[in-house]
Design a protein around this motif. Structure first.
Motif, mmCIF file in Angstrom:
data_model
loop_
_atom_site.group_PDB
_atom_site.id
_atom_site.type_symbol
_atom_site.label_atom_id
_atom_site.label_comp_id
_atom_site.label_asym_id
_atom_site.label_seq_id
_atom_site.Cartn_x
_atom_site.Cartn_y
_atom_site.Cartn_z
ATOM 1 N N ARG A 1 37.278 51.123 40.326
ATOM 2 C CA ARG A 1 37.969 50.540 41.775
ATOM 3 C C ARG A 1 37.513 49.175 41.835
ATOM 4 N N VAL A 2 36.233 49.218 41.950
ATOM 5 C CA VAL A 2 35.520 47.848 42.154
ATOM 6 C C VAL A 2 35.913 46.838 41.178
ATOM 7 N N ARG B 1 41.233 41.739 40.000
ATOM 8 C CA ARG B 1 42.745 41.448 40.562
ATOM 9 C C ARG B 1 42.289 40.331 41.467
ATOM 10 N N ILE B 2 41.340 40.049 42.477
ATOM 11 C CA ILE B 2 40.979 39.015 43.166
ATOM 12 C C ILE B 2 40.721 37.751 42.411
ATOM 13 N N THR C 1 44.482 36.673 41.345
ATOM 14 C CA THR C 1 45.343 36.059 42.348
ATOM 15 C C THR C 1 44.635 34.736 43.003
ATOM 16 N N THR D 1 38.227 46.992 39.191
ATOM 17 C CA THR D 1 39.675 46.332 39.265
ATOM 18 C C THR D 1 39.945 45.458 40.224
ATOM 19 N N ASN D 2 39.335 45.690 41.264
ATOM 20 C CA ASN D 2 39.572 44.700 42.289
ATOM 21 C C ASN D 2 38.997 43.345 42.170
ATOM 22 N N TRP D 3 37.957 43.358 41.428
ATOM 23 C CA TRP D 3 37.286 42.024 41.237
ATOM 24 C C TRP D 3 38.090 41.154 40.240
ATOM 25 N N THR E 1 45.809 42.223 34.733
ATOM 26 C CA THR E 1 45.522 41.339 35.455
ATOM 27 C C THR E 1 45.379 40.201 34.329
ATOM 28 N N ASP F 1 33.342 45.313 47.871
ATOM 29 C CA ASP F 1 34.733 46.147 48.128
ATOM 30 C C ASP F 1 34.494 47.262 48.903
ATOM 31 N N ARG F 2 34.654 47.412 50.140
ATOM 32 C CA ARG F 2 34.390 48.036 51.320
ATOM 33 C C ARG F 2 32.785 48.413 51.146
#
Length: 234
Positions: A9-10, A16-17, A20, A12-14, A35, A161-162
């Motif tokens: 998850r971390v 992703r950001i 974007t 993926t979000n890295w 991505t 990430d959280r």
């Protein structure tokens, strides 16, 4: 308890950001998340694959060079092979309680929000430092320089990430290794994330990197698989 799914998850979000915020793209198709960021196009941890959906992603990435796919070990990779991917290296997922990671300040390492270290073919990397300016802060960039000449010797990122902090893109250049700079970089980015509220750190390690991380409080909790498609311009 931190799990492999948390590590995925971390990361993926890295990815992703970075896409974007730096002018790239993120899209989903057939249940697959793609991505397109500074490292090119990547397929992020699908739970299941179909050859048709994978091929559509490759077609959309045409002209972007190598396409990466990140998988868990429980996912059938056959559609990737059918779409022309080849198996790559295996990330070793590691985690540590940030309270257990040594965070002694190294004067050779500092947090930066801009840099003149990147020039020539590497000049575009400087654009990524814009992530360290996001508010509230969620990403921190650290650079190492030699005290004698001020030469650029290595870098690292952390991303919150959280309650988790991902450590990414950590590297000490050949010729400057075995001087403690890796430990200094790790301590600096982990301290920044901890001060922002993160409780644990996660990362993916190579066999060489695992030696450093294990000595700094990290333990391996699993591994993944990467696959790579060498398209046009690779």
């Amino acid at each position: 308890m931190v799990t492999v799914a948390d590590c995925e998850r971390v990361q993926t979000n890295w990815f992703r950001i970075r896409a974007t915020e730096l002018g790239g793209r993120v899209w989903t198709d057939g249940g697959l998340l793609w991505t397109d960021g500074p490292d090119g196009v990547n397929l992020m941890f699908p739970r299941a694959l179909t050859t048709a959906a994978v091929r559509r992603g490759v077609d959309r990435a045409r002209g972007r060079g190598i396409v990466g796919a990140w998988l868990g070990t429980d996912v059938d990779p056959a559609p990737l092979a059918e779409a022309g991917f080849e198996r790559g290296w295996s990330p070793w997922w590691m985690t540590a309680d940030l309270a257990d990671v040594p965070q002694t300040r190294d004067p050779r390492v500092r947090l930066e929000q801009d840099s003149l270290d990147y020039r020539g073919e590497h000049a575009s990397y400087r654009d990524q430092l814009a992530l360290s300016l996001l508010q509230p802060p969620i990403a921190w960039y650290a650079a190492a320089h030699t005290p004698e000449s001020g030469r650029f010797a290595g870098r690292a990122w952390s991303f919150r990430d959280r309650d988790l902090a991902g450590v990414f893109d950590m590297e000490v250049w050949p010729g400057f290794q075995r001087r403690g700079l890796g430990s200094g970089l790790l301590a600096t980015v982990c301290a920044a994330a901890r001060q922002a509220g993160a409780k644990h750190a996660v990362l993916n390690a190579t066999p060489e990197g695992k030696l450093l991380y294990s000595a700094r409080g990290f333990r391996q909790i699993g591994e993944g698989i990467t696959w790579w498609h060498r398209g046009e311009g690779a």
